[in-house]
Design an enzyme around this catalytic site. Structure first.
Site, PDB file in Angstrom:
ATOM      1  N   ARG A 252      45.349 -54.195 -10.694  1.00 35.81           N
ATOM      2  CA  ARG A 252      44.740 -55.509 -10.917  1.00 35.81           C
ATOM      3  C   ARG A 252      45.787 -56.413 -11.562  1.00 35.81           C
ATOM      4  O   ARG A 252      46.372 -56.074 -12.578  1.00 35.81           O
ATOM      5  CB  ARG A 252      43.530 -55.374 -11.842  1.00 35.81           C
ATOM      6  CG  ARG A 252      42.749 -56.660 -12.028  1.00 35.81           C
ATOM      7  CD  ARG A 252      41.609 -56.488 -13.036  1.00 35.81           C
ATOM      8  NE  ARG A 252      42.105 -56.262 -14.389  1.00 35.81           N
ATOM      9  CZ  ARG A 252      42.022 -55.103 -15.035  1.00 35.81           C
ATOM     10  NH1 ARG A 252      41.479 -54.048 -14.457  1.00 35.81           N
ATOM     11  NH2 ARG A 252      42.503 -54.971 -16.261  1.00 35.81           N
ATOM     12  N   HIS A 256      41.677 -57.754 -17.969  1.00 33.25           N
ATOM     13  CA  HIS A 256      40.455 -56.950 -17.838  1.00 33.25           C
ATOM     14  C   HIS A 256      39.248 -57.867 -17.694  1.00 33.25           C
ATOM     15  O   HIS A 256      38.386 -57.650 -16.838  1.00 33.25           O
ATOM     16  CB  HIS A 256      40.302 -56.059 -19.070  1.00 33.25           C
ATOM     17  CG  HIS A 256      39.042 -55.275 -19.101  1.00 33.25           C
ATOM     18  ND1 HIS A 256      38.811 -54.191 -18.282  1.00 33.25           N
ATOM     19  CD2 HIS A 256      37.919 -55.427 -19.842  1.00 33.25           C
ATOM     20  CE1 HIS A 256      37.615 -53.705 -18.525  1.00 33.25           C
ATOM     21  NE2 HIS A 256      37.040 -54.434 -19.462  1.00 33.25           N
ATOM     22  N   TYR A 265      49.484 -55.678 -23.912  1.00 29.68           N
ATOM     23  CA  TYR A 265      49.605 -54.237 -23.700  1.00 29.68           C
ATOM     24  C   TYR A 265      50.217 -53.848 -22.356  1.00 29.68           C
ATOM     25  O   TYR A 265      50.435 -52.662 -22.097  1.00 29.68           O
ATOM     26  CB  TYR A 265      48.221 -53.574 -23.814  1.00 29.68           C
ATOM     27  CG  TYR A 265      47.165 -54.150 -22.883  1.00 29.68           C
ATOM     28  CD1 TYR A 265      47.070 -53.748 -21.566  1.00 29.68           C
ATOM     29  CD2 TYR A 265      46.265 -55.113 -23.334  1.00 29.68           C
ATOM     30  CE1 TYR A 265      46.121 -54.278 -20.717  1.00 29.68           C
ATOM     31  CE2 TYR A 265      45.309 -55.647 -22.507  1.00 29.68           C
ATOM     32  CZ  TYR A 265      45.239 -55.234 -21.191  1.00 29.68           C
ATOM     33  OH  TYR A 265      44.299 -55.782 -20.358  1.00 29.68           O
TER      34      TYR A 265
END
Length: 356
Positions: A252, A256, A265
């Site tokens: 992706r 998120h 991250y």
């Protein structure tokens, strides 16, 4: 384990067919159908991110980069099958026939967004992780008990495989040989946690061994591989051969959710690299050009058509009647408890200005 569960690929990053088994089935018409759905899902996804940034819908879970996994698998279903999505699988639900307007209403916090079109067995999106897997196993087993040929597909991410419901769902389906396909989209991260910190297993597909069911790894950015492998799994299910676990390896590009910052991250250079080399839509476009299927005028017309469809759905969503606040209280139980009645009365009093 990666040797025992090799990643199946029909079309490589350059759009070249590397598996001859499906050459006759991959027609111009099929490629055009896939392209239309891929463009439709990406257009919708990008528009939803924009709507959220404008405050026109709530927090949104994007899926750009995972379109082939969702489109290829959903197109393998038959009309009477079941689909159990997560909060990120609206690409699959819209491909299977869900209303764009109702999907948008869901992201606006409306319970109408959980209602599929008449005749479509689409469960409401599951936000709790992995809870939809036992549901899918149960629905599939019910179809088996009824003597139908209907099957179910259930979507989940790599993080869901760390939940007890994942194992319970696979165990139930294995014991009762339920006609269900467990479709994992391994996009490498469960929110901020990379897969290497979630499990010691080399693959997700190998988890099928514990339940004595087939486990398959597939290139999740190859729409042909996803489609044909899901089709095989569904046929096994319909023929009484039980469940299958599919691991679709994908990526992706974005966050998120729109409330998340992936730069905290994840190395964003990796996303840029993957977009250039392995994007599912660009890969199909390369294939169509190789085969002489590509038509620039047609592709432009597809983009214009799906753009109009998405804009129409947005208009319908924003013109939808205002939600009734009583709905929050009236549909929790068939007969509201005294606690819910009290909450409802206090809320309505606050709305009227009776209490502060």
């Amino acid at each position: 384990m990666e040797q025992q569960f090799p990643m199946i690929q029909v079309m490589n990053n350059d759009g070249e067919l590397v598996m001859t088994e499906y050459c006759e089935q991959i027609t111009k018409e099929l490629a055009m159908t896939f392209y239309r759905h891929l463009m439709r899902t990406r257009t919708f996804d990008r528009k939803c991110v924009s709507l959220q940034r404008q405050g026109r819908i709530g927090t949104y879970a994007p899926y750009e980069g995972q379109e082939a996994a969702q489109v290829g698998s959903a197109l393998a279903l038959k009309d009477d099958d079941w689909l159990f999505p997560t909060y990120r699988d609206h690409g699959a639900t819209m491909t299977f026939g869900h209303s764009l307007t109702r999907i948008l209403l869901y992201w606006r916090g409306r319970n109408e967004g959980c209602v599929p079109p008449n005749g479509k067995k689409i469960f409401p999106p599951s936000v709790p992780i992995a809870t939809q897997l036992p549901h899918a196993a149960g629905a599939a087993y019910a179809e088996k008990r009824k003597g139908t040929k209907n099957a179910a597909i259930v979507y989940f991410g790599d993080g869901a495989t760390s939940e007890g419901d994942f194992h319970e769902g696979l165990n139930i389906a294995s014991v009762f040989q339920a006609p269900v396909v467990f479709f994992n989209q391994n996009n490498q991260y469960a929110i901020s946690v990379p897969i290497t910190k979630q499990m010691n297993s080399q693959t997700i597909a190998q988890k099928a061994l514990a339940y004595d069911i087939p486990g398959v790894r597939v290139d999740g950015n190859d729409v042909f591989a996803v489609y044909f492998e899901t089709q095989k799994a569904l046929e096994r299910a319909r023929n009484g051969e039980g469940p299958t676990l599919i691991e679709a390896i994908t990526w992706r590009y974005g966050a998120h959710t729109t409330a998340d910052d992936p730069t905290k991250y994840r190395n964003q250079d990796e996303s840029k690299k993957r977009r250039e080399l392995a994007d599912p839509i660009q890969r199909l476009e390369r294939f169509m050009k190789r085969e002489g299927f590509w038509d620039e005028t047609w592709a432009q017309s597809v983009q214009e058509k799906v753009g109009r469809e998405v804009e129409q759905a947005i208009t319908e969503m924003e013109n939808y009647p205002e939600a009734k606040s009583d709905d929050m209280f009236d549909y929790v139980f068939a007969q509201p408890t005294w606690t819910i009645e009290q909450q409802k009365n206090e809320y309505n009093a606050w709305k009227r200005g009776s209490i502060r």
